[in-house]
Design an enzyme around this catalytic site. Structure first.
Site, PDB file in Angstrom:
ATOM      1  N   ASN A   8      -8.193  14.469 -15.201  1.00  0.00           N
ATOM      2  CA  ASN A   8      -7.399  15.694 -15.291  1.00  0.00           C
ATOM      3  C   ASN A   8      -7.835  16.607 -14.151  1.00  0.00           C
ATOM      4  OD1 ASN A   8      -6.193  18.105 -15.980  1.00  0.00           O
ATOM      5  ND2 ASN A   8      -7.466  18.464 -17.788  1.00  0.00           N
ATOM      6  N   TRP A   9      -6.961  16.740 -13.148  1.00  0.00           N
ATOM      7  CA  TRP A   9      -7.322  17.571 -11.989  1.00  0.00           C
ATOM      8  C   TRP A   9      -7.179  19.065 -12.279  1.00  0.00           C
ATOM      9  CZ3 TRP A   9      -5.733  15.478  -6.479  1.00  0.00           C
ATOM     10  CH2 TRP A   9      -6.464  14.306  -6.208  1.00  0.00           C
ATOM     11  N   LYS A  10      -6.586  19.410 -13.428  1.00  0.00           N
ATOM     12  CA  LYS A  10      -6.352  20.823 -13.766  1.00  0.00           C
ATOM     13  C   LYS A  10      -5.644  21.523 -12.600  1.00  0.00           C
ATOM     14  CE  LYS A  10     -10.492  20.550 -16.544  1.00  0.00           C
ATOM     15  NZ  LYS A  10     -11.458  21.258 -17.367  1.00  0.00           N
ATOM     16  N   HIS A  92      -4.377  20.352 -24.449  1.00  0.00           N
ATOM     17  CA  HIS A  92      -5.719  20.532 -23.882  1.00  0.00           C
ATOM     18  C   HIS A  92      -6.249  21.897 -24.324  1.00  0.00           C
ATOM     19  CE1 HIS A  92      -8.907  21.148 -20.963  1.00  0.00           C
ATOM     20  NE2 HIS A  92      -8.877  19.854 -20.721  1.00  0.00           N
ATOM     21  N   GLU A  94      -7.736  24.140 -22.845  1.00  0.00           N
ATOM     22  CA  GLU A  94      -7.460  25.252 -21.918  1.00  0.00           C
ATOM     23  C   GLU A  94      -6.050  25.784 -22.127  1.00  0.00           C
ATOM     24  OE1 GLU A  94      -8.686  23.284 -18.314  1.00  0.00           O
ATOM     25  OE2 GLU A  94     -10.760  23.357 -19.016  1.00  0.00           O
ATOM     26  N   GLU A 162     -12.192  16.213 -27.367  1.00  0.00           N
ATOM     27  CA  GLU A 162     -12.840  17.035 -26.351  1.00  0.00           C
ATOM     28  C   GLU A 162     -13.460  18.274 -26.996  1.00  0.00           C
ATOM     29  OE1 GLU A 162     -11.197  16.139 -22.233  1.00  0.00           O
ATOM     30  OE2 GLU A 162      -9.978  17.730 -23.054  1.00  0.00           O
ATOM     31  N   GLY A 168     -16.443  21.135 -18.901  1.00  0.00           N
ATOM     32  CA  GLY A 168     -16.828  21.851 -17.686  1.00  0.00           C
ATOM     33  C   GLY A 168     -18.185  22.527 -17.759  1.00  0.00           C
ATOM     34  N   SER A 207     -17.514  16.801 -19.898  1.00  0.00           N
ATOM     35  CA  SER A 207     -18.670  16.565 -19.018  1.00  0.00           C
ATOM     36  C   SER A 207     -19.045  15.089 -18.888  1.00  0.00           C
ATOM     37  CB  SER A 207     -19.868  17.409 -19.463  1.00  0.00           C
ATOM     38  OG  SER A 207     -19.549  18.797 -19.364  1.00  0.00           O
ATOM     39  N   GLY A 228     -12.565  15.690 -16.380  1.00  0.00           N
ATOM     40  CA  GLY A 228     -12.112  16.817 -15.573  1.00  0.00           C
ATOM     41  C   GLY A 228     -12.766  16.801 -14.208  1.00  0.00           C
ATOM     42  N   GLY A 229     -13.837  17.582 -14.073  1.00  0.00           N
ATOM     43  CA  GLY A 229     -14.488  17.779 -12.778  1.00  0.00           C
ATOM     44  C   GLY A 229     -14.795  16.494 -12.017  1.00  0.00           C
TER      45      GLY A 229
HETATM   46  C1  PEP Z   1     -11.196  18.097 -19.245  1.00  0.00           C
HETATM   47  O1  PEP Z   1     -10.694  18.832 -18.441  1.00  0.00           O
HETATM   48  O2  PEP Z   1     -10.480  17.562 -20.112  1.00  0.00           O
HETATM   49  C2  PEP Z   1     -12.639  17.830 -19.170  1.00  0.00           C
HETATM   50  C3  PEP Z   1     -13.175  17.021 -20.051  1.00  0.00           C
HETATM   51  O3  PEP Z   1     -13.329  18.456 -18.172  1.00  0.00           O
HETATM   52  P1  PEP Z   1     -14.840  18.099 -17.672  1.00  0.00           P
HETATM   53  O4  PEP Z   1     -14.903  16.603 -17.530  1.00  0.00           O
HETATM   54  O5  PEP Z   1     -14.954  18.803 -16.353  1.00  0.00           O
HETATM   55  O6  PEP Z   1     -15.764  18.595 -18.712  1.00  0.00           O
END
Ligand code: PEP
Length: 246
Positions: A8-10, A92, A94, A162, A168, A207, A228-229
């Site tokens: 997920n590049w957000k 999600h 966010e 999640e 993050g 993470s 994500g990251g």
């Molecule tokens: C996400 O955006 O769904 C996520 C899990 O982010 P990260 O891996 O950066 O925690």
């Protein structure tokens, strides 16, 4: 079941970032697991072109519940599909936090995604306060029940667990905590759709990085990750893809 490494590049990335896709595909042209990247909507068509004839699937990060109409700034599931998406992330945390999305809205969006022929990745997860209060299973169970469409099958829906506090932050639940929630989600799905539930992919997200991917993927009922990251860089996402393909 084919496991899924989903990135997920957000709200990150522009055309120059597509070089990461080229690098990912040259390092992992044919992984055992399924490989998915969900870039910002502005990059879906270009990323789809960059990934043509490859093992990489492309997804959106949200869609509107309606197929078309007067909804300025929104994108329908059919539009995502037309741009080359085969998946869409829905609910999600966010989006639940930034846009006040309710379980009901997530479910109607997921229904729209299924109608358009997309696979819906429905996200659930507790806040830190809820975990500390011992409410994790109640919270994710309620989200699962209300956010997942009745038409759920092993083919059209993926569930991502999640924990909000792990996204993050570099923090993750213990392996036992992840295993407990995933076993619970599998049992809840089985109560709803019977044997089909064994084929629904349950992703862990929060993470995930190259250094912890293998131990998380070794857990029962973990069928991949939503990342994500660490999905922004081909080297990191590629290492996670390799861990899931091992
Ligand atoms: C996400 O955006 O769904 C996520 C899990 O982010 P990260 O891996 O950066 O925690």
């Amino acid at each position: 079941m084919r496991k899924l490494a989903a990135g997920n590049w957000k709200m990150n990335g522009n055309a120059a970032a597509l070089s990461e896709v080229t690098a990912l595909l040259s390092a992992h042209p044919d992984p055992t697991c399924e490989m998915l990247l969900c870039p910002p909507a502005t990059l879906i068509a270009q990323m789809n072109w960059a990934a043509r004839n490859s093992a990489l699937r492309i997804g959106g990060q949200d869609c509107h519940a309606k197929a078309a109409g007067a909804h300025t700034g929104d994108i329908s599931a059919a539009m995502l599909k037309d741009a080359g998406a085969t998946y869409v992330i829905l609910g999600h945390s966010e989006r639940r936090a930034d846009h006040g999305e309710s379980d009901e809205e997530v479910r109607t969006k997921a229904e729209a995604a299924l109608d358009a022929g997309l696979i819906a990745i429905v996200c659930v997860g507790e806040t830190e306060l809820q975990r500390d209060a011992g409410q994790t299973l109640a919270v994710v169970g309620a989200q699962l029940k209300a956010s997942v469409p009745d038409a759920v099958t092993a083919e059209n829906v993926v569930i991502a667990y999640e924990p909000v506090w792990a996204i993050g932050t570099g923090r993750t639940p213990t392996l036992d905590e992840i295993a407990e929630v995933h076993a619970f989600l599998r049992a809840e799905l089985a109560a709803r759709i019977g044997d089909q539930a064994t084929g629904v992919r349950l992703l862990y997200g929060g993470s995930v990085k190259p250094s912890n991917a293998a131990e998380i993927f070794a857990l029962a009922n973990v069928d991949g990750a939503l990342v994500g990251g660490a999905s922004l860089k081909a080297a990191d996402f590629g290492a996670i893809v390799a861990a899931l393909s091992a």
